[in-house]
Scaffold this motif. Structure first.
Motif, PDB file in Angstrom:
ATOM      1  N   UNK A  28       0.829  -1.195   0.000  1.00 28.25           N
ATOM      2  CA  UNK A  28       0.000   0.000   0.000  1.00 28.25           C
ATOM      3  C   UNK A  28       0.863   1.243   0.000  1.00 28.25           C
ATOM      4  N   UNK A  29       0.444   2.250  -0.732  1.00 29.07           N
ATOM      5  CA  UNK A  29       1.218   3.492  -0.754  1.00 29.07           C
ATOM      6  C   UNK A  29       0.631   4.499   0.227  1.00 29.07           C
ATOM      7  N   UNK A  30       1.510   5.357   0.719  1.00 29.10           N
ATOM      8  CA  UNK A  30       1.126   6.442   1.608  1.00 29.10           C
ATOM      9  C   UNK A  30       2.083   7.600   1.382  1.00 29.10           C
ATOM     10  N   UNK A  31       1.758   8.761   1.935  1.00 28.66           N
ATOM     11  CA  UNK A  31       2.563   9.946   1.674  1.00 28.66           C
ATOM     12  C   UNK A  31       3.635  10.209   2.729  1.00 28.66           C
ATOM     13  N   UNK A  32       3.557   9.547   3.893  1.00 26.64           N
ATOM     14  CA  UNK A  32       4.476   9.887   4.970  1.00 26.64           C
ATOM     15  C   UNK A  32       5.082   8.654   5.618  1.00 26.64           C
ATOM     16  N   UNK A  33       6.253   8.831   6.222  1.00 27.33           N
ATOM     17  CA  UNK A  33       6.922   7.736   6.911  1.00 27.33           C
ATOM     18  C   UNK A  33       6.122   7.284   8.129  1.00 27.33           C
ATOM     19  N   UNK A  34       5.458   8.229   8.799  1.00 32.26           N
ATOM     20  CA  UNK A  34       4.662   7.885   9.973  1.00 32.26           C
ATOM     21  C   UNK A  34       3.524   6.941   9.600  1.00 32.26           C
ATOM     22  N   UNK A  35       2.815   7.275   8.537  1.00 29.52           N
ATOM     23  CA  UNK A  35       1.721   6.419   8.098  1.00 29.52           C
ATOM     24  C   UNK A  35       2.247   5.105   7.520  1.00 29.52           C
ATOM     25  N   UNK A  36       3.448   5.142   6.965  1.00 27.46           N
ATOM     26  CA  UNK A  36       4.048   3.909   6.454  1.00 27.46           C
ATOM     27  C   UNK A  36       4.238   2.902   7.578  1.00 27.46           C
ATOM     28  N   UNK A  37       4.649   3.371   8.731  1.00 27.09           N
ATOM     29  CA  UNK A  37       4.831   2.476   9.863  1.00 27.09           C
ATOM     30  C   UNK A  37       3.491   1.902  10.320  1.00 27.09           C
ATOM     31  N   UNK A  38       2.452   2.697  10.279  1.00 22.49           N
ATOM     32  CA  UNK A  38       1.116   2.208  10.639  1.00 22.49           C
ATOM     33  C   UNK A  38       0.683   1.098   9.691  1.00 22.49           C
ATOM     34  N   UNK A  39       0.951   1.256   8.401  1.00 22.81           N
ATOM     35  CA  UNK A  39       0.605   0.215   7.432  1.00 22.81           C
ATOM     36  C   UNK A  39       1.396  -1.058   7.708  1.00 22.81           C
ATOM     37  N   UNK A  40       2.662  -0.887   8.015  1.00 21.86           N
ATOM     38  CA  UNK A  40       3.519  -2.053   8.288  1.00 21.86           C
ATOM     39  C   UNK A  40       2.968  -2.850   9.471  1.00 21.86           C
ATOM     40  N   UNK A  41       2.498  -2.159  10.478  1.00 22.23           N
ATOM     41  CA  UNK A  41       1.943  -2.838  11.648  1.00 22.23           C
ATOM     42  C   UNK A  41       0.668  -3.604  11.317  1.00 22.23           C
ATOM     43  N   UNK A  42       0.018  -3.234  10.225  1.00 21.04           N
ATOM     44  CA  UNK A  42      -1.201  -3.921   9.797  1.00 21.04           C
ATOM     45  C   UNK A  42      -0.925  -5.016   8.773  1.00 21.04           C
ATOM     46  N   UNK A  43       0.342  -5.297   8.530  1.00 21.01           N
ATOM     47  CA  UNK A  43       0.683  -6.343   7.577  1.00 21.01           C
ATOM     48  C   UNK A  43       0.656  -5.896   6.135  1.00 21.01           C
ATOM     49  N   UNK A  44       0.704  -4.582   5.916  1.00 19.85           N
ATOM     50  CA  UNK A  44       0.742  -4.021   4.565  1.00 19.85           C
ATOM     51  C   UNK A  44       2.144  -3.474   4.319  1.00 19.85           C
ATOM     52  N   UNK A  45       2.809  -3.945   3.281  1.00 19.47           N
ATOM     53  CA  UNK A  45       4.153  -3.439   2.986  1.00 19.47           C
ATOM     54  C   UNK A  45       4.028  -2.043   2.374  1.00 19.47           C
ATOM     55  N   UNK A  46       4.573  -1.027   3.039  1.00 17.20           N
ATOM     56  CA  UNK A  46       4.350   0.339   2.570  1.00 17.20           C
ATOM     57  C   UNK A  46       5.380   0.809   1.541  1.00 17.20           C
ATOM     58  N   UNK A  47       4.913   1.657   0.654  1.00 16.77           N
ATOM     59  CA  UNK A  47       5.773   2.410  -0.250  1.00 16.77           C
ATOM     60  C   UNK A  47       5.342   3.875  -0.173  1.00 16.77           C
TER      61      UNK A  47
END
Length: 295
Positions: A28-47
């Motif tokens: 899943x893509x997101x605009x910020x590093x903070x939200x990227x970490x939230x995605x990672x915690x949900x099992x979504x690999x962030x970009x």
């Protein structure tokens, strides 16, 4: 299955949760590093993707993606995957088997409270809705050219854990605005995820309204939430005298009842067919608090 979600916000995260039953390969893509970490915690690999330039990491992921969900609003510059200079969909995603584009029932515009369905002539009022119509057409055309089924999911007002009327009471912002005859459709976010998976697994393309069964006056939802909480509903406020932002007021300028009959005829069943069932579910186990995530 390799799922990529462009714009993994509130709806995108619910889609990821639904797809997790069939695949563990979700980006899943997101605009910020903070939200990227939230995605990672949900099992979504962030970009990280700002909706502008497609970098090497995202380009590599798109090249292996089999299922794509686009949830980023187009804006004046247009859709990030359909802009000038971006390779055609078949080149960008050579392994793509299905794509979903998240749009809005706002593309129908105002119909004076009448029922609308996927065949209704569009009458978008706001600039953002006109941009959505252009993006819808672009995605359907790109799918035709690439030979890939593209489903346009026209979403009603989205709510669910972390975003609902109970939070409005909690934060002291709940209001009962009264505009005679005004109704809105709504959609529980989990039903967005389930409907996307339903369409993807069947490789169905076309336009689909993703909405509950019962368009209802907004004040009725507030009153029902108050009843469940055991508190008094806020006083009624005439729409004409209410202090609203221009965007909020514009929503009340569109009045329609949106049908979900097309999707249901294909065999899809909504888990939360109306606001009463959904609010009772959220209140019963406290899941209404959820995560305060943005779109």
């Amino acid at each position: 299955m390799k799922l990529t979600i462009l714009g993994a916000g509130f709806s995108g995260q619910a889609i990821a949760e639904a797809f997790r039953t069939v695949t563990g390969d979700i980006v899943g893509t997101t605009r910020s590093a903070e939200k990227a970490e939230q995605l990672r915690q949900q099992g979504i690999r962030p970009l990280i993707f700002d909706g502008q330039a497609i970098d090497a990491a995202l380009s590599a992921r798109l090249a292996e993606t089999t299922h794509l969900v686009q949830s980023i609003a187009p804006g004046q510059a247009g859709d990030p995957l359909l802009r000038a200079g971006v390779p055609p969909l078949a080149t960008l995603c050579p392994r793509l088997a299905w794509a979903g584009y998240l749009s809005t029932v706002g593309v129908y515009g105002d119909h004076g409270g009448a029922w609308v369905d996927e065949d209704t002539v569009l009458n978008p009022v706001s600039v953002r809705s006109r941009e959505r119509v252009e993006a819808e057409d672009g995605w359907l055309t790109a799918g035709d050219v690439a030979g890939v089924p593209v489903a346009v999911l026209r979403l009603a007002g989205i709510y669910g854990p972390g975003r609902n009327t109970f939070w409005n009471f909690e934060e002291g912002t709940a209001r009962r605005l009264i505009k005679p005859g005004q109704v809105f459709n709504r959609i529980r976010v989990e039903d967005i995820g389930a409907s996307a998976l339903f369409l993807a697994e069947r490789k169905m393309g076309g336009i689909f309204n993703i909405t509950d069964d019962e368009p209802a006056p907004p004040q009725d939802v507030v009153t029902e939430a108050a009843r469940l909480m055991g508190v008094a509903p806020p006083p009624e406020i005439p729409f004409e005298t209410a202090q609203l932002s221009p965007m909020a007021r514009s929503f009340y300028g569109e009045n329609k009842r949106v049908s979900n009959a097309k999707l249901k005829a294909l065999g899809f069943s909504f888990a939360y067919p109306n606001y009463r069932v959904s609010l009772a579910d959220l209140w019963r186990d406290g899941r209404w608090r959820g995560r305060r995530s943005g779109e």
